[in-house]
Design an enzyme around this catalytic site. Structure first.
Site, short mmCIF file in Angstrom:
data_model
loop_
_atom_site.label_atom_id
_atom_site.label_comp_id
_atom_site.label_asym_id
_atom_site.label_seq_id
_atom_site.Cartn_x
_atom_site.Cartn_y
_atom_site.Cartn_z
N SER A 91 -7.99 -74.29 -17.72
CA SER A 91 -8.75 -75.49 -18.08
C SER A 91 -9.54 -76.04 -16.90
O SER A 91 -9.25 -75.75 -15.74
CB SER A 91 -7.80 -76.57 -18.60
OG SER A 91 -6.93 -76.04 -19.57
N1 SAH Z 1 -2.49 -74.27 -19.25
C1 SAH Z 1 -3.20 -73.03 -19.01
C2 SAH Z 1 -4.45 -72.89 -19.83
C3 SAH Z 1 -4.13 -72.69 -21.26
S1 SAH Z 1 -5.35 -71.96 -22.29
C4 SAH Z 1 -3.48 -72.85 -17.55
O1 SAH Z 1 -3.10 -73.71 -16.73
O2 SAH Z 1 -4.03 -71.83 -17.18
C5 SAH Z 1 -4.43 -72.09 -23.80
C6 SAH Z 1 -3.32 -71.08 -23.92
O3 SAH Z 1 -2.55 -71.44 -25.06
C7 SAH Z 1 -3.81 -69.67 -24.16
O4 SAH Z 1 -3.28 -68.84 -23.19
C8 SAH Z 1 -3.26 -69.33 -25.55
O5 SAH Z 1 -2.88 -67.98 -25.68
C9 SAH Z 1 -2.07 -70.25 -25.64
N2 SAH Z 1 -1.57 -70.57 -26.98
C10 SAH Z 1 -2.28 -70.78 -28.13
N3 SAH Z 1 -1.45 -71.08 -29.15
C11 SAH Z 1 -0.18 -71.08 -28.63
C12 SAH Z 1 1.12 -71.33 -29.20
N4 SAH Z 1 1.29 -71.64 -30.46
N5 SAH Z 1 2.18 -71.24 -28.37
C13 SAH Z 1 2.04 -70.92 -27.06
N6 SAH Z 1 0.85 -70.67 -26.48
C14 SAH Z 1 -0.26 -70.76 -27.25
#
Ligand code: SAH
Length: 245
Positions: A91
């Site tokens: 993000s």
């Molecule tokens: N917090 C992260 C960025 C997240 S991007 C960082 O610091 O880099 C959002 C992430 O959420 C993606 O990797 C995606 O695969 C994951 N995601 C989406 N739905 C999800 C779910 N139901 N449970 C766990 N992860 C999920």
């Protein structure tokens, strides 16, 4: 075998280069956090926010460039989201700072993150002294993040591959929960796994392209308060374990 003198010469020659790069990155991080602080104070999202200095200090220390793919490393300290593969992104630093600020994490607290991605947000939670649990639905990303966090010494983070929609009941209740993917609604299991006094930070909106950054707080008596902090754009939260109503 090289002599001791040779080794010393090699080390002396290499050391300034390594520390110059480190200085450059430390300087980039100082610029990044100064910019974040200004954006927040100016109300870039909605209302002006005076960000918690501990959050800014953590972000000044954590090497974001080691959480992004080689190909975009040069951009690691720009205030922008970056692709990390598997349709996920790390993000935008400003949004990471605001979400962490709203989660209001104290040392020793137990915190859940849904959407591990690169592991950067989890590293910040750990740096704030929290015991961090983080769930990622893409197994390859979970494995990479686990390795990276271990290599960088964030020992108090536990990474699990799975669906974070259902939370992590074995470690509940949580003082704070941060969801770093965009949800169509607030998952009930996450509300249930929040302690009284707990904070849930989550981008919510019916539109998959755009959400409202939402803070849900659970009062000591168990009532929920909801506040919105402005529009954000996150990759969608997969909602596979949503129970049909
Ligand atoms: N917090 C992260 C960025 C997240 S991007 C960082 O610091 O880099 C959002 C992430 O959420 C993606 O990797 C995606 O695969 C994951 N995601 C989406 N739905 C999800 C779910 N139901 N449970 C766990 N992860 C999920």
């Amino acid at each position: 075998m090289p002599s001791a003198a040779w080794l010393a010469a090699i080390i002396l020659a290499a050391a300034p280069a390594a520390s110059a790069a480190e200085d450059r990155e430390a300087a980039e991080r100082r610029r990044m956090t100064a910019n974040i602080e200004q954006l927040a104070a100016a109300g870039a999202l909605s209302e002006p926010l005076r960000l918690d200095p501990r959050v800014l200090a953590a972000m000044r220390e954590i090497p974001r460039h080691l959480f992004v793919p080689e190909a975009v490393r040069e951009e690691a300290y720009r205030d922008t989201a970056l692709p990390i593969g598997h349709q996920a992104t790390i993000s935008q630093p400003f949004i990471v700072a605001v979400m962490t600020h709203l989660a209001d994490v104290d040392p020793g607290e137990t915190v859940l993150e849904v959407g591990t991605g690169s592991g950067y947000q989890a590293a910040i939670l750990s740096r704030l002294g929290a015991r961090a649990f983080t769930i990622e639905i893409v197994p390859q990303l979970a494995a990479q993040a686990r390795q990276r966090l271990q290599a960088l010494g964030y020992a108090r983070v536990e990474v699990r591959a799975g669906d974070g929609y259902a939370g992590w009941p074995e470690h509940a209740p949580f003082d704070a929960i941060i969801v770093t993917a965009g949800a169509t609604h607030v998952p009930q299991p996450l509300v249930d796994q929040l302690k009284p006094g707990g904070r849930l930070v989550i981008p919510v909106g019916p539109d998959r392209e755009r959400q409202q950054l939402t803070l849900i707080t659970k009062t000591e008596s168990g009532r929920l308060r909801r506040r919105e902090f402005g529009p954000v754009v996150f990759v969608p939260l997969q909602e596979r374990s949503r129970k049909p109503r």
